[in-house]
Design an enzyme around this catalytic site. Structure first.
Site, PDB file in Angstrom:
ATOM      1  N   GLU A 183     -32.691  13.635  14.728  1.00  0.00           N
ATOM      2  CA  GLU A 183     -33.564  14.600  15.415  1.00  0.00           C
ATOM      3  C   GLU A 183     -34.752  15.070  14.579  1.00  0.00           C
ATOM      4  O   GLU A 183     -35.022  16.267  14.506  1.00  0.00           O
ATOM      5  CB  GLU A 183     -32.742  15.799  15.896  1.00  0.00           C
ATOM      6  CG  GLU A 183     -31.593  15.376  16.798  1.00  0.00           C
ATOM      7  CD  GLU A 183     -30.799  16.545  17.382  1.00  0.00           C
ATOM      8  OE1 GLU A 183     -30.948  17.667  16.904  1.00  0.00           O
ATOM      9  OE2 GLU A 183     -30.045  16.298  18.340  1.00  0.00           O
ATOM     10  N   GLU A 294     -24.945   8.927  22.062  1.00  0.00           N
ATOM     11  CA  GLU A 294     -24.286  10.182  22.462  1.00  0.00           C
ATOM     12  C   GLU A 294     -24.330  10.364  23.976  1.00  0.00           C
ATOM     13  O   GLU A 294     -24.574  11.448  24.486  1.00  0.00           O
ATOM     14  CB  GLU A 294     -24.973  11.389  21.800  1.00  0.00           C
ATOM     15  CG  GLU A 294     -25.104  11.290  20.305  1.00  0.00           C
ATOM     16  CD  GLU A 294     -25.688  12.546  19.655  1.00  0.00           C
ATOM     17  OE1 GLU A 294     -25.738  13.606  20.296  1.00  0.00           O
ATOM     18  OE2 GLU A 294     -26.102  12.440  18.488  1.00  0.00           O
TER      19      GLU A 294
HETATM   20  C1  GLA Z   1     -26.897  16.641  19.210  1.00  0.00           C
HETATM   21  C2  GLA Z   1     -26.240  16.153  17.929  1.00  0.00           C
HETATM   22  C3  GLA Z   1     -24.763  15.960  18.119  1.00  0.00           C
HETATM   23  C4  GLA Z   1     -24.126  17.098  18.884  1.00  0.00           C
HETATM   24  C5  GLA Z   1     -24.839  17.306  20.186  1.00  0.00           C
HETATM   25  C6  GLA Z   1     -24.186  18.425  20.958  1.00  0.00           C
HETATM   26  O1  GLA Z   1     -27.136  15.659  20.100  1.00  0.00           O
HETATM   27  O2  GLA Z   1     -26.781  14.961  17.432  1.00  0.00           O
HETATM   28  O3  GLA Z   1     -24.161  15.884  16.870  1.00  0.00           O
HETATM   29  O4  GLA Z   1     -24.156  18.272  18.115  1.00  0.00           O
HETATM   30  O5  GLA Z   1     -26.169  17.630  19.887  1.00  0.00           O
HETATM   31  O6  GLA Z   1     -22.803  18.354  20.937  1.00  0.00           O
END
Ligand code: GLA
Length: 389
Positions: A183, A294
């Site tokens: 991020e 994710e």
């Molecule tokens: C982001 C992070 C993850 C997690 C999500 C929410 O995407 O990369 O590690 O914390 O937020 O669960």
């Protein structure tokens, strides 16, 4: 495989074995003893109080409305068997973040990371590492000197380097891919997130912390693929381009990034499959691999799509689950195509059962969600059936 629901259940990863690995984020909770769950709940209460004390309003969260932690569910959760049987790749939801491990200068707690590694070994699964450098869930001490003031660049660099090499030494043979930086693109201007945008890494180390982290990770994890991971790349064209520009520079400087991680916290309507495809192909055009890191499909539209308003809790009807199933299916078909083109390598879901999803309570504190493939009891939902048909 026989389940307690008394029907033969297919294995998700087997349905895609000719295309990509299918992974899941594992919550440490499913690997804890009952005593550890109680201890963990106590820690969460302390962290919550701290978070509340230090909370600063943002346009997205003008008030502190986050729900208090609840005692953890007792007994063996259905997620455990599903994690072992349905996936050939695992990643820790929280246990391999710096804040869970790096407690002080020479103080590392690898208990839960080891446990996940052992789980993966026992079940013959591959494991990813999430994540080495991130502006969130980093320990507070790392940015401070002994007086509690901002630490020098040299000291922070040494601390980061030590962390990367210590983790690498312990896990390099078990980890197939590492999220080196998470991020780092700002949502405001699509360039590197800076100090004003909550990155103490950028603030203290300057923009080349990314290059350095990748060079160190290459030495520490010589056999793993090295990933830069971010959200909304498939949704916001400006952010997608910002990541592209960053990657071009990294590659020109010989930085050993080889994979882009698309988090893909998406929803039932947005983005269109064509945008997902475009995003994967854009990074593929740089000669990079792409993985989905994710994924889940929320049943709620974003407030940006919805006149700036969040929807109230929806009724979870069979039609809604069918719609979700169709959406999962269409997107997985696109993944298959991109895997065949040699770009897409892995698809990881951010959780297993709806009950354990982080989307319960985010972005709307007291609203539940049902974004995953298994319901709260571990029963396969329509989306699972559609993906394994
Ligand atoms: C982001 C992070 C993850 C997690 C999500 C929410 O995407 O990369 O590690 O914390 O937020 O669960």
């Amino acid at each position: 495989m026989q389940t307690k629901h008394n029907k033969i259940m297919k294995r998700l990863f087997e349905s895609y074995k000719d295309y990509f690995r299918v992974g899941a984020a594992i919550s440490g909770i499913i690997l804890m003893s009952e005593e550890e769950k109680v201890e963990h709940f106590e820690k969460m209460k302390i962290r919550y109080a701290d978070f509340k004390k230090n909370f600063k309003p943002t346009p997205e969260f003008p008030e502190f409305k986050f729900p208090e932690p609840k005692p953890l569910p007792t007994g063996r959760l259905p997620d455990y068997e599903l994690a072992a049987n349905q996936f050939n790749l695992v990643v820790a939801e929280n246990e391999c973040k710096m804040g869970s491990i790096y407690n002080g200068e020479n103080d590392f707690d690898f208990k839960m990371a080891d446990r996940l590694r052992d789980f993966a070994r026992t079940n013959g699964q591959d494991m990813r590492w999430h994540t080495l450098v991130w502006h969130n869930q980093s320990p507070k001490w790392i940015f401070e000197d002994e007086k509690g003031e901002k630490v020098s660049k040299e000291v922070l660099e040494e601390r980061l380097k030590k962390y990367i090499f210590t983790v690498g030494e312990r896990y390099r043979d078990d980890i197939c891919s590492v999220d080196v930086v998470n991020e780092c693109i700002s949502d405001k201007n699509f360039i590197l997130r800076d100090g004003a945008d909550r990155s103490q890494w950028f603030d203290i180390l300057g923009p080349d912390y990314i290059d350095k982290a990748f060079f160190w990770a290459k030495e520490a994890f010589p056999k793993s693929s090295l990933v830069i991971n971010d959200y909304n790349l498939e949704i916001v064209p400006g952010k997608r381009q910002g990541m592209y520009n960053l990657l071009k520079g990294l590659l020109e400087r010989g930085v050993p990034v080889d994979t882009v991680g698309l988090q893909m916290h998406i929803n039932i309507e947005n983005p269109p499959v064509s945008e997902i495809e475009k995003t994967i192909e854009l990074y593929g055009s740089l000669g990079l691999n792409v993985i989905v890191t994710e994924m889940e499909i929320s049943v709620y539209p974003d407030k940006e799509q919805n006149n700036g308003k969040f929807d109230p809790r929806r009724e979870y009807t069979p039609e809604l689950f069918e719609q979700q199933a169709e959406r999962y299916y269409q997107i997985f078909e696109c993944f298959k195509k991109e895997a065949k083109a040699g770009i897409l390598k892995d698809v990881v879901l951010w959780g297993i059962t709806d009950r354990m999803s982080w989307k319960n309570g985010f972005p709307v504190p007291d609203r539940t969600d049902v974004p995953l493939l298994f319901d709260g009891e571990g029963k396969p939902k329509a989306a699972f059936d559609r993906l394994t048909k």
